[in-house]
Design a protein around this motif. Structure first.
Motif, PDB file in Angstrom:
ATOM      1  N   ALA A  81       0.912  -1.317   0.236  1.00 32.08           N
ATOM      2  CA  ALA A  81      -0.123  -0.054  -0.419  1.00 32.08           C
ATOM      3  C   ALA A  81       1.083   1.378  -0.015  1.00 32.08           C
ATOM      4  CB  ALA A  81      -1.135  -0.099   1.348  1.00 32.08           C
ATOM      5  N   LEU A  82       1.935   1.201   0.885  1.00 33.87           N
ATOM      6  CA  LEU A  82       2.693   2.599   0.910  1.00 33.87           C
ATOM      7  C   LEU A  82       3.470   2.683  -0.616  1.00 33.87           C
ATOM      8  CD1 LEU A  82       4.110   4.758   2.175  1.00 33.87           C
ATOM      9  CD2 LEU A  82       5.837   3.058   3.300  1.00 33.87           C
ATOM     10  N   GLU A  84       2.265   1.837  -3.379  1.00 34.90           N
ATOM     11  CA  GLU A  84       1.284   2.332  -4.363  1.00 34.90           C
ATOM     12  C   GLU A  84       1.265   3.896  -4.170  1.00 34.90           C
ATOM     13  OE1 GLU A  84      -1.340  -1.552  -4.872  1.00 34.90           O
ATOM     14  OE2 GLU A  84      -1.664  -0.247  -3.205  1.00 34.90           O
ATOM     15  N   ARG A  85       1.380   4.139  -3.023  1.00 31.14           N
ATOM     16  CA  ARG A  85       0.779   5.468  -2.706  1.00 31.14           C
ATOM     17  C   ARG A  85       2.322   6.560  -3.031  1.00 31.14           C
ATOM     18  NH1 ARG A  85      -2.298   6.793   2.152  1.00 31.14           N
ATOM     19  NH2 ARG A  85      -1.832   8.881   1.808  1.00 31.14           N
ATOM     20  N   LEU A  86       3.358   6.083  -2.900  1.00 29.53           N
ATOM     21  CA  LEU A  86       4.629   6.676  -3.365  1.00 29.53           C
ATOM     22  C   LEU A  86       4.756   6.841  -4.775  1.00 29.53           C
ATOM     23  CD1 LEU A  86       7.190   5.576  -0.659  1.00 29.53           C
ATOM     24  CD2 LEU A  86       6.075   7.678  -0.621  1.00 29.53           C
ATOM     25  N   ASP A  88       2.260   6.995  -6.810  1.00 25.33           N
ATOM     26  CA  ASP A  88       1.327   7.941  -7.286  1.00 25.33           C
ATOM     27  C   ASP A  88       1.565   9.167  -7.218  1.00 25.33           C
ATOM     28  OD1 ASP A  88      -0.498   5.971  -8.118  1.00 25.33           O
ATOM     29  OD2 ASP A  88      -1.695   5.785  -6.260  1.00 25.33           O
ATOM     30  N   ILE A  89       2.426   9.620  -5.972  1.00 28.77           N
ATOM     31  CA  ILE A  89       2.770  11.035  -5.807  1.00 28.77           C
ATOM     32  C   ILE A  89       4.064  11.622  -6.195  1.00 28.77           C
ATOM     33  CG2 ILE A  89       1.033  11.036  -4.005  1.00 28.77           C
ATOM     34  CD1 ILE A  89       3.434  11.040  -2.215  1.00 28.77           C
ATOM     35  N   LEU A 302       1.926   5.506   6.173  1.00 34.06           N
ATOM     36  CA  LEU A 302       0.667   5.727   5.460  1.00 34.06           C
ATOM     37  C   LEU A 302      -0.052   6.987   6.256  1.00 34.06           C
ATOM     38  CD1 LEU A 302      -0.192   1.865   4.875  1.00 34.06           C
ATOM     39  CD2 LEU A 302       0.150   3.674   3.056  1.00 34.06           C
ATOM     40  N   LEU A 305       1.590  10.109   5.397  1.00 28.91           N
ATOM     41  CA  LEU A 305       0.871  10.965   4.151  1.00 28.91           C
ATOM     42  C   LEU A 305      -0.294  11.293   4.297  1.00 28.91           C
ATOM     43  CD1 LEU A 305       2.405   7.969   1.516  1.00 28.91           C
ATOM     44  CD2 LEU A 305       3.330  10.477   2.250  1.00 28.91           C
ATOM     45  N   ASP A 306      -1.399  10.640   5.110  1.00 23.43           N
ATOM     46  CA  ASP A 306      -2.712  11.229   5.456  1.00 23.43           C
ATOM     47  C   ASP A 306      -2.666  12.437   5.990  1.00 23.43           C
ATOM     48  OD1 ASP A 306      -3.622   9.081   4.039  1.00 23.43           O
ATOM     49  OD2 ASP A 306      -4.121   7.894   6.150  1.00 23.43           O
ATOM     50  N   GLN A 309      -1.411  15.424   3.779  1.00 20.92           N
ATOM     51  CA  GLN A 309      -2.646  15.841   2.999  1.00 20.92           C
ATOM     52  C   GLN A 309      -3.711  16.408   3.575  1.00 20.92           C
ATOM     53  OE1 GLN A 309      -4.119  12.941   0.040  1.00 20.92           O
ATOM     54  NE2 GLN A 309      -6.036  13.329   0.481  1.00 20.92           N
TER      55      GLN A 309
END
Length: 421
Positions: A81-82, A84-86, A88-89, A302, A305-306, A309
């Motif tokens: 999941a991490l 994927e987040r990285l 994306d950004i 994770l 990052l939330d 944002q």
């Protein structure tokens, strides 16, 4: 302190002679009950502050499930999941992939491994004043001898340094680019260079921003010669500069990005994010680490990052940085304070120099050390930087309350006061 001296080698220095008992957001209390305002953030690790509630909650939940597996043995969702987040950004051109490690130096070492595997070349170009870590390849890349390299040679070969541009030091972008062309002519052929690595804002080197002109020129040069461009975002990443990644305002997209420090809010975690075709150049087993991508640290990241944002910390970094820079420029005009100047840095990655005379350019590292010592004695955690130790850097958490920030700046002002003034 006596126990520390008897049991721990002097090679690991400690800036302040205190021992922390507890911490909350931007405040720290030592074992003797003294309160400190934290303008150091564990060397840029705590952009979301000490023990952010959302980070603590995510960690507590993960602790109840699994604390360690070793991703090479069995995978787990938090790592995926991490990544994927990285992916994306991150400002990467095309599909991206991420691999996780534990420390910034480990990320840098593996970025070089990936670049060499992908290009089948060996040489790396780095910049004077840059800091990339204390392990052997990272130490070789670091552009400062003392205290990082002295006594540890010989270092890994194939590393070449060029000057980093800084207007107040008289070094231009053209000087840096000419030095690279000089390397190609005299020391290493362009077709033997695997990577160019630099920090979008030099950290230990003095919080010197890389000019957009330089970053764009390096991108063109890398494309022309098939060289991998690595952005070392270990200290600049995750909202410190007013953007998630420090290189973003330039519009330049590196091939690989190293991350660490504030990624996991105080838990050991680092990574390399990069173009998928480069990241896949290493065969299975060539990358990894026993503790790399700890599930607890991934859960913390994770949550970080939330928080960045949801609490708009990039915007907050710009607001706080503008406020701090204005205050510093006002202090620079004061006759009762030590001469300071060269206030610089994007977002809340702010630094200034101690100078030998007001309005001058000659640095005064002795004065800088005195200011740091006085700040520490008054209750402000503060760090220096710069090639001579002439700079003071401000790394308050981006979650710091306004009144605590002002209190810290008041303590800094007091530390700058001239003796007898």
């Amino acid at each position: 302190m006596g126990r520390r001296k008897a049991s721990i080698p002097r090679g690991v220095g400690t800036a302040m002679g205190i021992f922390i008992d507890r911490a909350e957001n931007a405040e720290v209390w030592d074992v003797e009950g003294r309160r400190f305002i934290d303008f150091a953030s564990g060397i840029a690790v705590l952009n979301v502050g000490h023990r952010h509630p959302r980070v603590m909650e995510a960690v507590e939940q993960q602790l109840r499930r699994c604390t360690h597996a070793a991703f090479q043995v069995a995978g787990y969702d938090a790592y995926v999941a991490l990544a994927e987040r990285l992916n994306d950004i991150a400002p990467i051109e095309g599909p991206a992939k991420t691999i996780l490690f534990s420390t910034g130096a480990e990320a840098v070492e593996n970025a070089v491994k990936i670049a060499r595997a992908a290009t089948r070349r060996h040489a790396v170009i780095a910049f004077s004043g840059g800091f990339h870590g204390r392990s052997f390849m990272a130490m070789s890349l670091t552009g400062k001898t003392a205290p990082y390299k002295r006594g540890f040679g010989p270092l890994p070969g194939g590393v070449y340094h060029v000057p980093f541009p800084a207007a107040h030091k008289g070094i231009t972008v053209a000087d840096s680019l000419d030095a690279i062309e000089g390397l190609f002519k005299a020391d290493v052929a362009a077709e033997d260079v695997a990577a160019i690595i630099l920090e979008p804002v030099q950290g230990e080197g003095g919080f010197l921003p890389a000019p957009t002109e330089l970053l764009q020129a390096l991108r063109r040069l890398a494309d022309a010669h098939g060289i991998v461009l690595i952005a070392d975002e270990v200290q600049t990443g995750f909202a410190r500069t007013g953007r998630v990644f420090g290189i973003e305002p330039s519009g330049v997209k590196p091939d690989l990005i190293t991350v660490a420090k504030s990624l996991a809010g105080g838990f050991p975690l680092s990574g390399v994010i990069g173009r998928a075709e480069l990241m896949d150049a290493v065969e299975p087993g060539g990358l990894g680490g026993t503790y790399a991508g700890s599930p607890v640290a991934c859960a913390a990241a994770l949550a970080v990052l939330d928080v960045i944002q949801d609490e708009k910390l990039c915007e907050r970094a710009d607001v706080l940085g503008a406020r701090v820079a204005d205050r510093l420029r006002a202090l620079a005009q004061r006759e009762d304070l030590r001469p300071i100047g060269h206030v610089r840095g994007p977002g809340s990655m702010i630094a200034f120099d101690l100078l030998q005379e007001r309005g001058g350019t000659t640095p005064d590292p002795v004065a800088a050390r005195d200011v740091l010592q006085r700040a520490h004695a008054d209750g402000l955690m503060l760090l220096g930087c710069g090639s001579l130790g002439e700079s003071v850097r401000l790394l308050y958490p981006l979650t710091i309350p306004d009144e605590v920030l002002d209190e810290g700046l008041d303590l800094l002002e007091s530390a700058l006061r001239l003796p007898g003034a």
